[in-house]
Motif scaffolding. Structure first.
Motif, mmCIF file in Angstrom:
data_model
loop_
_atom_site.group_PDB
_atom_site.id
_atom_site.type_symbol
_atom_site.label_atom_id
_atom_site.label_comp_id
_atom_site.label_asym_id
_atom_site.label_seq_id
_atom_site.Cartn_x
_atom_site.Cartn_y
_atom_site.Cartn_z
ATOM 1 N N GLY A 6 40.738 31.869 43.481
ATOM 2 C CA GLY A 6 39.297 31.942 43.274
ATOM 3 C C GLY A 6 38.754 30.697 42.615
ATOM 4 N N LEU A 134 29.465 30.873 45.823
ATOM 5 C CA LEU A 134 29.919 31.407 44.547
ATOM 6 C C LEU A 134 29.560 32.874 44.373
ATOM 7 N N SER A 135 28.420 33.284 44.938
ATOM 8 C CA SER A 135 28.024 34.687 44.824
ATOM 9 C C SER A 135 28.952 35.616 45.599
ATOM 10 N N LEU A 137 32.371 35.044 45.745
ATOM 11 C CA LEU A 137 33.751 34.799 45.335
ATOM 12 C C LEU A 137 34.314 35.847 44.384
ATOM 13 N N THR A 138 33.511 36.767 43.905
ATOM 14 C CA THR A 138 34.031 37.757 42.953
ATOM 15 C C THR A 138 35.243 38.518 43.498
ATOM 16 N N PRO A 139 35.204 38.989 44.755
ATOM 17 C CA PRO A 139 36.405 39.671 45.277
ATOM 18 C C PRO A 139 37.623 38.754 45.414
ATOM 19 N N PHE A 141 38.937 36.982 43.257
ATOM 20 C CA PHE A 141 39.746 37.050 42.043
ATOM 21 C C PHE A 141 40.542 38.348 41.959
ATOM 22 N N GLY A 142 40.429 39.186 42.988
ATOM 23 C CA GLY A 142 41.136 40.463 43.008
ATOM 24 C C GLY A 142 42.561 40.331 43.484
#
Length: 249
Positions: A6, A134-135, A137-139, A141-142
């Protein structure tokens, strides 16, 4: 490992922008303010566009023309906003030059003006990367990654980061070209920026085809390199002409 991935995706999208910020922008507070105000302006514009198009969503995924209309209207709106942004900057430039005359200080140099344009373009590029990459990219980091059927060769997040980097490059250096075109009345530069913006946006539609990213991404980077080369040629010509003019005087 996914945390590292990420962070890597984010650095792909914004790493060169961060380097440009540290090496050029961060040395002058006014340029930092320009980047921040430009980023905010373009983020607001993208939010407005998304709000307008929200009434028409979801679009039919089996047809491409609604997406083409979306891209054309978005490009037209942003290019109109770019012209407005330059007019506001031009008024500010006149104020700064008038103040410099009153206090017997030199006016803005050509390099100062180009750095301001560069800062404005960097803000535009960062806003695009934040909104479109960037909006998402949260998943990333899973515990896993994500692939799409249309382009199964690479993770979706990597594709988004690579595309974002291309648009950051286009937007950053397009602003320098556009400001020069507006200031000099150069129709070539004035038309170059919206045409490249529109073509780059349309090239993203290639990703809807099976394996389209294999073709679309190289073409998008061709547009980014073309923009960078045109900007470099324009800057070199202006700087050389300015040195010759001052040398002759």
């Amino acid at each position: 490992m996914t945390v590292a991935a990420g962070i890597g995706y984010a650095l792909i999208a914004l790493g060169p922008s961060l380097s440009l910020f540290v090496s050029v922008i961060s040395k002058k507070p006014f340029l930092i303010l320009t980047v921040l105000s430009s980023t905010l302006l373009w983020l607001i514009s993208l939010i407005i566009l998304s709000g307008v198009w929200r009434a028409f969503l979801p679009l039919k995924s089996n047809t491409w023309w609604p997406y083409a209309i979306l891209i054309m209207t978005s490009v037209a709106f942003q290019e109109g906003l770019r012209l407005l942004f330059w007019k506001v900057y031009k008024r500010l430039e006149d104020i700064l030059d008038a103040f410099a005359d009153r206090v017997s200080k030199p006016r803005l140099f050509l390099t100062d003006k180009m750095q301001i344009a560069l800062a404005g373009g960097l803000g535009h590029g960062v806003a695009h990367a934040v909104f479109f990459c960037l909006s998402l990219l949260t998943p990333a980091f899973g515990p896993a990654t994500f692939f799409v059927d249309k382009c199964s060769q690479m993770p979706f997040f990597l594709i988004s980061a690579i595309i974002a980097l291309a648009f950051v490059t286009i937007h950053t250096f397009s602003m320098v070209i556009a400001f020069n075109g507006y200031a000099e009345g150069n129709k070539v530069d004035q038309l170059f920026v919206p045409i490249v913006h529109l073509i780059a946006g349309m090239l993203t539609l290639v990703n809807f085809a099976s394996g389209g990213c294999v073709v679309g991404i190289p073409l998008l980077y061709f547009m980014a390199i073309w923009t960078l080369m045109h900007c470099g040629k324009m800057v070199w010509g202006r700087v050389t002409e300015n040195r010759s003019r001052h040398g002759a005087s």
